[in-house]
Design a protein around this motif. Structure first.
Motif, PDB file in Angstrom:
ATOM      1  N   GLU A 226       0.834  -1.207   0.000  1.00 51.27           N
ATOM      2  CA  GLU A 226       0.000   0.000   0.000  1.00 51.27           C
ATOM      3  C   GLU A 226       0.868   1.256   0.000  1.00 51.27           C
ATOM      4  OE1 GLU A 226      -3.382   2.479   0.101  1.00 51.27           O
ATOM      5  OE2 GLU A 226      -3.106   0.367  -0.449  1.00 51.27           O
ATOM      6  N   LEU A 227       1.930   1.241   0.783  1.00 54.48           N
ATOM      7  CA  LEU A 227       2.837   2.382   0.812  1.00 54.48           C
ATOM      8  C   LEU A 227       3.532   2.562  -0.532  1.00 54.48           C
ATOM      9  CD1 LEU A 227       4.334   1.936   4.383  1.00 54.48           C
ATOM     10  CD2 LEU A 227       2.910   3.829   3.607  1.00 54.48           C
ATOM     11  N   GLU A 228       3.922   1.458  -1.145  1.00 52.50           N
ATOM     12  CA  GLU A 228       4.603   1.545  -2.438  1.00 52.50           C
ATOM     13  C   GLU A 228       3.683   2.115  -3.513  1.00 52.50           C
ATOM     14  OE1 GLU A 228       7.381  -1.322  -5.241  1.00 52.50           O
ATOM     15  OE2 GLU A 228       7.307  -1.597  -3.067  1.00 52.50           O
ATOM     16  N   ARG A 229       2.401   1.800  -3.418  1.00 53.76           N
ATOM     17  CA  ARG A 229       1.442   2.373  -4.376  1.00 53.76           C
ATOM     18  C   ARG A 229       1.354   3.897  -4.233  1.00 53.76           C
ATOM     19  NH1 ARG A 229      -1.299  -2.698  -3.698  1.00 53.76           N
ATOM     20  NH2 ARG A 229      -2.289  -2.022  -1.766  1.00 53.76           N
ATOM     21  N   ASN A 230       1.801   4.393  -3.081  1.00 53.69           N
ATOM     22  CA  ASN A 230       1.826   5.827  -2.825  1.00 53.69           C
ATOM     23  C   ASN A 230       3.249   6.390  -2.870  1.00 53.69           C
ATOM     24  OD1 ASN A 230      -1.037   6.899  -1.754  1.00 53.69           O
ATOM     25  ND2 ASN A 230      -0.786   4.746  -1.145  1.00 53.69           N
ATOM     26  N   ASP A 231       4.133   5.653  -3.565  1.00 52.81           N
ATOM     27  CA  ASP A 231       5.527   6.092  -3.759  1.00 52.81           C
ATOM     28  C   ASP A 231       6.296   6.226  -2.455  1.00 52.81           C
ATOM     29  OD1 ASP A 231       5.227   6.256  -6.571  1.00 52.81           O
ATOM     30  OD2 ASP A 231       4.310   8.233  -6.372  1.00 52.81           O
ATOM     31  N   ILE A 232       5.994   5.350  -1.496  1.00 52.29           N
ATOM     32  CA  ILE A 232       6.703   5.317  -0.212  1.00 52.29           C
ATOM     33  C   ILE A 232       7.297   3.924  -0.050  1.00 52.29           C
ATOM     34  CG2 ILE A 232       6.489   5.537   2.300  1.00 52.29           C
ATOM     35  CD1 ILE A 232       3.887   7.199   1.685  1.00 52.29           C
ATOM     36  N   ASP A 255       6.636  15.088   4.698  1.00 48.61           N
ATOM     37  CA  ASP A 255       6.662  13.705   4.214  1.00 48.61           C
ATOM     38  C   ASP A 255       6.229  12.742   5.306  1.00 48.61           C
ATOM     39  OD1 ASP A 255       7.590  14.418   1.676  1.00 48.61           O
ATOM     40  OD2 ASP A 255       9.693  14.317   2.296  1.00 48.61           O
ATOM     41  N   ARG A 258       2.547  12.808   5.599  1.00 44.26           N
ATOM     42  CA  ARG A 258       1.913  12.095   4.488  1.00 44.26           C
ATOM     43  C   ARG A 258       1.972  10.587   4.712  1.00 44.26           C
ATOM     44  NH1 ARG A 258       4.113  10.260  -0.427  1.00 44.26           N
ATOM     45  NH2 ARG A 258       2.505   9.771  -1.972  1.00 44.26           N
ATOM     46  N   VAL A 259       3.119  10.090   5.171  1.00 41.73           N
ATOM     47  CA  VAL A 259       3.253   8.651   5.454  1.00 41.73           C
ATOM     48  C   VAL A 259       2.217   8.224   6.487  1.00 41.73           C
ATOM     49  CG1 VAL A 259       4.749   6.902   6.500  1.00 41.73           C
ATOM     50  CG2 VAL A 259       5.686   8.494   4.821  1.00 41.73           C
ATOM     51  N   SER A 261      -0.608   9.630   7.197  1.00 38.91           N
ATOM     52  CA  SER A 261      -1.961   9.703   6.627  1.00 38.91           C
ATOM     53  C   SER A 261      -2.277   8.478   5.784  1.00 38.91           C
ATOM     54  CB  SER A 261      -2.106  10.969   5.775  1.00 38.91           C
ATOM     55  OG  SER A 261      -2.003  12.126   6.567  1.00 38.91           O
ATOM     56  N   VAL A 262      -1.313   8.046   4.966  1.00 36.38           N
ATOM     57  CA  VAL A 262      -1.507   6.855   4.132  1.00 36.38           C
ATOM     58  C   VAL A 262      -1.695   5.623   5.004  1.00 36.38           C
ATOM     59  CG1 VAL A 262      -0.414   5.323   2.445  1.00 36.38           C
ATOM     60  CG2 VAL A 262      -0.253   7.803   2.159  1.00 36.38           C
TER      61      VAL A 262
END
Length: 275
Positions: A226-232, A255, A258-259, A261-262
Protein backbone atom coordinates in the motif's frame (compact mmCIF):
# COMPACT_ATOMS: atom_id res chain seq x y z
CA UNK A 1 46.18 8.84 -5.46
CA UNK A 2 43.60 11.50 -6.29
CA UNK A 3 44.05 14.59 -4.07
CA UNK A 4 40.34 14.63 -3.20
CA UNK A 5 40.62 11.05 -1.94
CA UNK A 6 43.64 12.09 0.11
CA UNK A 7 41.66 14.96 1.61
CA UNK A 8 38.83 12.56 2.52
CA UNK A 9 41.41 10.28 4.18
CA UNK A 10 42.80 13.23 6.12
CA UNK A 11 39.36 14.32 7.33
CA UNK A 12 38.53 10.76 8.42
CA UNK A 13 41.78 10.50 10.39
CA UNK A 14 41.20 13.84 12.10
CA UNK A 15 37.65 12.88 13.09
CA UNK A 16 38.53 9.42 14.42
CA UNK A 17 42.03 9.91 15.79
CA UNK A 18 43.41 7.04 13.71
CA UNK A 19 46.63 7.26 11.72
CA UNK A 20 45.51 6.22 8.25
CA UNK A 21 42.40 5.71 6.13
CA UNK A 22 41.24 3.93 3.00
CA UNK A 23 38.28 4.89 0.78
CA UNK A 24 36.28 1.81 -0.25
CA UNK A 25 33.32 1.14 -2.51
CA UNK A 26 30.98 -0.19 0.18
CA UNK A 27 30.54 -0.84 3.87
CA UNK A 28 30.75 -4.58 3.32
CA UNK A 29 34.14 -4.13 1.64
CA UNK A 30 35.53 -1.90 4.39
CA UNK A 31 34.20 -4.24 7.09
CA UNK A 32 35.75 -7.29 5.49
CA UNK A 33 39.07 -5.51 4.93
CA UNK A 34 39.13 -4.34 8.54
CA UNK A 35 38.38 -7.80 9.87
CA UNK A 36 40.87 -9.50 7.55
CA UNK A 37 43.69 -7.12 8.44
CA UNK A 38 43.12 -7.59 12.18
CA UNK A 39 43.37 -11.38 11.88
CA UNK A 40 46.53 -13.44 11.90
CA UNK A 41 46.76 -17.01 10.61
CA UNK A 42 43.54 -19.09 10.53
CA UNK A 43 41.54 -20.64 12.08
CA UNK A 44 39.81 -17.56 13.48
CA UNK A 45 36.82 -16.78 15.65
CA UNK A 46 35.00 -13.44 15.42
CA UNK A 47 32.80 -12.51 18.38
CA UNK A 48 30.02 -10.03 17.57
CA UNK A 49 26.56 -8.85 18.52
CA UNK A 50 23.85 -11.26 17.37
CA UNK A 51 22.31 -8.46 15.26
CA UNK A 52 25.59 -7.45 13.60
CA UNK A 53 25.57 -6.65 9.89
CA UNK A 54 28.77 -8.67 9.39
CA UNK A 55 27.02 -11.70 10.90
CA UNK A 56 23.62 -11.44 9.18
CA UNK A 57 23.89 -9.43 5.96
CA UNK A 58 27.30 -9.84 4.36
CA UNK A 59 26.77 -13.22 2.66
CA UNK A 60 29.03 -15.15 5.07
CA UNK A 61 31.99 -13.11 3.82
CA UNK A 62 33.83 -13.51 7.12
CA UNK A 63 33.93 -17.27 6.60
CA UNK A 64 34.56 -17.12 2.84
CA UNK A 65 37.30 -14.48 2.71
CA UNK A 66 38.79 -14.77 6.17
CA UNK A 67 38.36 -18.41 7.16
CA UNK A 68 36.67 -17.26 10.36
CA UNK A 69 33.57 -18.29 12.29
CA UNK A 70 31.31 -15.70 13.90
CA UNK A 71 30.02 -16.17 17.44
CA UNK A 72 27.23 -13.67 18.16
CA UNK A 73 26.85 -12.38 21.73
CA UNK A 74 24.76 -9.74 23.47
CA UNK A 75 26.56 -6.40 23.89
CA UNK A 76 27.96 -5.24 27.21
CA UNK A 77 26.96 -1.79 28.36
CA UNK A 78 30.37 -0.25 28.39
CA UNK A 79 32.42 -0.30 25.16
CA UNK A 80 35.46 0.96 27.02
CA UNK A 81 35.44 -2.02 29.37
CA UNK A 82 35.21 -4.39 26.40
CA UNK A 83 38.06 -2.56 24.70
CA UNK A 84 40.21 -2.65 27.82
CA UNK A 85 39.64 -6.37 28.23
CA UNK A 86 40.37 -6.98 24.54
CA UNK A 87 43.65 -5.09 24.62
CA UNK A 88 44.76 -6.75 27.84
CA UNK A 89 44.20 -10.10 26.12
CA UNK A 90 45.61 -9.17 22.68
CA UNK A 91 42.18 -9.36 21.00
CA UNK A 92 41.65 -7.04 18.03
CA UNK A 93 38.46 -5.00 17.77
CA UNK A 94 36.75 -3.75 14.60
CA UNK A 95 33.74 -1.43 14.61
CA UNK A 96 31.14 -1.48 11.86
CA UNK A 97 30.40 2.23 12.13
CA UNK A 98 27.76 2.43 9.41
CA UNK A 99 25.51 4.39 11.80
CA UNK A 100 28.28 5.96 13.89
CA UNK A 101 27.61 9.42 12.45
CA UNK A 102 24.04 9.19 13.79
CA UNK A 103 25.16 7.77 17.12
CA UNK A 104 27.60 10.64 17.62
CA UNK A 105 24.90 13.24 16.97
CA UNK A 106 22.37 11.47 19.20
CA UNK A 107 24.71 10.99 22.17
CA UNK A 108 27.00 14.00 21.85
CA UNK A 109 29.98 11.63 21.99
CA UNK A 110 32.62 12.41 19.37
CA UNK A 111 33.61 10.01 16.61
CA UNK A 112 37.11 10.08 18.06
CA UNK A 113 35.99 8.89 21.50
CA UNK A 114 34.10 5.98 19.95
CA UNK A 115 36.78 5.14 17.39
CA UNK A 116 39.72 5.13 19.79
CA UNK A 117 38.29 2.05 21.49
CA UNK A 118 38.80 -0.01 18.29
CA UNK A 119 41.74 -1.12 16.17
CA UNK A 120 39.82 -0.39 12.98
CA UNK A 121 36.56 1.35 12.12
CA UNK A 122 34.38 1.30 9.00
CA UNK A 123 32.51 4.57 8.40
CA UNK A 124 29.72 4.47 5.83
CA UNK A 125 29.15 7.63 3.79
CA UNK A 126 26.03 6.51 1.93
CA UNK A 127 23.53 5.76 4.72
CA UNK A 128 22.69 8.56 7.12
CA UNK A 129 25.06 11.02 5.47
CA UNK A 130 23.44 10.54 2.06
CA UNK A 131 26.53 10.32 -0.17
CA UNK A 132 25.92 8.31 -3.37
CA UNK A 133 28.50 5.62 -2.58
CA UNK A 134 31.46 4.77 -0.41
CA UNK A 135 32.81 3.81 2.98
CA UNK A 136 36.05 4.66 4.79
CA UNK A 137 38.23 2.23 6.73
CA UNK A 138 40.48 3.78 9.39
CA UNK A 139 43.22 2.17 11.44
CA UNK A 140 46.99 2.12 11.86
CA UNK A 141 49.41 2.72 9.00
CA UNK A 142 50.27 -0.98 9.00
CA UNK A 143 46.64 -2.08 8.91
CA UNK A 144 45.77 0.28 6.04
CA UNK A 145 48.83 -0.87 4.05
CA UNK A 146 47.53 -4.45 4.31
CA UNK A 147 43.99 -3.30 3.51
CA UNK A 148 45.14 -1.68 0.25
CA UNK A 149 46.53 -5.05 -0.86
CA UNK A 150 43.36 -6.93 0.00
CA UNK A 151 41.15 -4.20 -1.49
CA UNK A 152 42.91 -4.76 -4.81
CA UNK A 153 42.18 -8.50 -4.54
CA UNK A 154 38.48 -7.69 -4.04
CA UNK A 155 38.39 -5.49 -7.15
CA UNK A 156 38.35 -2.26 -5.18
CA UNK A 157 41.46 -0.55 -6.62
CA UNK A 158 39.43 2.15 -8.32
CA UNK A 159 41.00 5.02 -10.29
CA UNK A 160 37.75 6.98 -10.59
CA UNK A 161 37.36 7.62 -6.87
CA UNK A 162 37.97 11.38 -6.81
CA UNK A 163 34.50 12.56 -7.77
CA UNK A 164 32.95 10.06 -5.32
CA UNK A 165 35.32 11.18 -2.57
CA UNK A 166 34.19 14.76 -3.24
CA UNK A 167 30.58 13.68 -2.67
CA UNK A 168 31.65 12.03 0.58
CA UNK A 169 33.39 15.20 1.75
CA UNK A 170 30.30 17.25 0.88
CA UNK A 171 28.13 14.86 2.93
CA UNK A 172 30.42 15.18 5.96
CA UNK A 173 30.60 18.96 5.70
CA UNK A 174 26.93 19.65 4.92
CA UNK A 175 24.74 16.69 5.94
CA UNK A 176 26.29 15.45 9.17
CA UNK A 177 25.28 18.47 11.24
CA UNK A 178 21.66 18.03 10.09
CA UNK A 179 21.25 14.43 11.25
CA UNK A 180 19.45 15.64 14.38
CA UNK A 181 16.63 16.77 12.09
CA UNK A 182 16.39 13.21 10.70
CA UNK A 183 16.20 11.92 14.28
CA UNK A 184 13.41 14.37 15.11
CA UNK A 185 11.46 13.26 12.03
CA UNK A 186 11.91 9.61 13.02
CA UNK A 187 10.61 10.37 16.53
CA UNK A 188 7.62 12.16 15.01
CA UNK A 189 6.94 9.09 12.87
CA UNK A 190 7.37 6.73 15.83
CA UNK A 191 4.92 8.71 17.98
CA UNK A 192 2.41 8.79 15.13
CA UNK A 193 2.64 5.04 14.52
CA UNK A 194 2.12 4.37 18.23
CA UNK A 195 -1.00 6.53 18.20
CA UNK A 196 -2.31 4.45 15.29
CA UNK A 197 -1.86 1.26 17.33
CA UNK A 198 1.52 -0.09 16.21
CA UNK A 199 3.92 -1.33 18.87
CA UNK A 200 7.47 0.04 18.94
CA UNK A 201 9.92 -2.88 19.19
CA UNK A 202 12.97 -0.68 19.86
CA UNK A 203 13.45 2.77 21.31
CA UNK A 204 13.69 5.44 18.62
CA UNK A 205 17.03 7.15 19.30
CA UNK A 206 18.22 8.03 15.80
CA UNK A 207 16.68 7.79 12.31
CA UNK A 208 15.24 4.26 12.48
CA UNK A 209 11.77 3.23 13.58
CA UNK A 210 11.00 -0.44 14.25
CA UNK A 211 7.35 -1.40 14.82
CA UNK A 212 5.29 -4.55 15.15
CA UNK A 213 2.02 -4.82 13.21
CA UNK A 214 0.62 -7.55 15.52
CA UNK A 215 -1.57 -5.26 17.69
CA UNK A 216 -3.41 -4.14 14.52
CA UNK A 217 -3.40 -7.65 12.95
CA UNK A 218 -2.25 -6.34 9.56
CA UNK A 219 0.24 -8.07 7.29
CA UNK A 220 3.60 -6.42 6.70
CA UNK A 221 3.55 -7.17 2.96
CA UNK A 222 0.08 -5.62 2.59
CA UNK A 223 1.24 -2.46 4.37
CA UNK A 224 4.43 -2.35 2.31
CA UNK A 225 2.49 -2.73 -0.95
CA UNK A 226 0.00 0.00 0.00
CA UNK A 227 2.84 2.38 0.81
CA UNK A 228 4.60 1.55 -2.44
CA UNK A 229 1.44 2.37 -4.38
CA UNK A 230 1.83 5.83 -2.83
CA UNK A 231 5.53 6.09 -3.76
CA UNK A 232 6.70 5.32 -0.21
CA UNK A 233 9.26 2.54 0.25
CA UNK A 234 9.96 0.67 3.49
CA UNK A 235 11.82 -2.47 4.51
CA UNK A 236 9.67 -5.47 5.41
CA UNK A 237 8.07 -8.68 4.15
CA UNK A 238 5.74 -11.48 5.17
CA UNK A 239 2.76 -11.59 7.49
CA UNK A 240 2.14 -10.00 10.87
CA UNK A 241 5.43 -8.92 12.40
CA UNK A 242 8.19 -6.33 12.52
CA UNK A 243 8.77 -3.61 9.97
CA UNK A 244 11.41 -0.88 9.66
CA UNK A 245 11.14 2.79 8.64
CA UNK A 246 14.23 4.96 8.03
CA UNK A 247 14.32 8.75 7.69
CA UNK A 248 17.10 10.60 5.85
CA UNK A 249 18.03 14.09 4.69
CA UNK A 250 15.53 14.00 1.82
CA UNK A 251 12.58 13.20 4.11
CA UNK A 252 10.80 16.31 5.36
CA UNK A 253 8.35 16.85 8.22
CA UNK A 254 5.56 17.07 5.63
CA UNK A 255 6.66 13.71 4.21
CA UNK A 256 6.30 12.14 7.66
CA UNK A 257 2.77 13.53 7.90
CA UNK A 258 1.91 12.09 4.49
CA UNK A 259 3.25 8.65 5.45
CA UNK A 260 1.13 8.65 8.60
CA UNK A 261 -1.96 9.70 6.63
CA UNK A 262 -1.51 6.86 4.13
CA UNK A 263 -0.97 4.33 6.94
CA UNK A 264 -4.00 5.60 8.90
CA UNK A 265 -6.22 5.13 5.83
CA UNK A 266 -4.74 1.68 5.24
CA UNK A 267 -5.29 0.53 8.84
CA UNK A 268 -8.94 1.57 8.67
CA UNK A 269 -9.67 -0.63 5.64
CA UNK A 270 -7.06 -3.40 5.81
CA UNK A 271 -8.20 -7.00 6.38
CA UNK A 272 -7.28 -8.33 9.81
CA UNK A 273 -5.22 -11.48 10.24
CA UNK A 274 -3.00 -13.30 12.74
CA UNK A 275 -0.75 -14.81 10.04
Amino acid sequence: EDPTVQKLHQVACELTGHDAALFCASGTMSNQLGIRCNLGAPPHSVVCDHRAHVHNYESSAIAFFNGATTFPILPLEDIKKISEFARDNDIKMHLDGARLWNASIATGISLKEYSQQFDSVSLCLSKGLGAPVGSILVGSHGLIAKAKHFRKMLGGGWRQAGILAAAGLYAIEHHWANLQRDHEHAKLLADGLERLGFKLTARCDTNMVWVDTAPLRVRVDNLRDELERNDIRIFGDGGVGEIRFVTHHQVSRDDVGRVLSVIEAFVAKAPKTTD
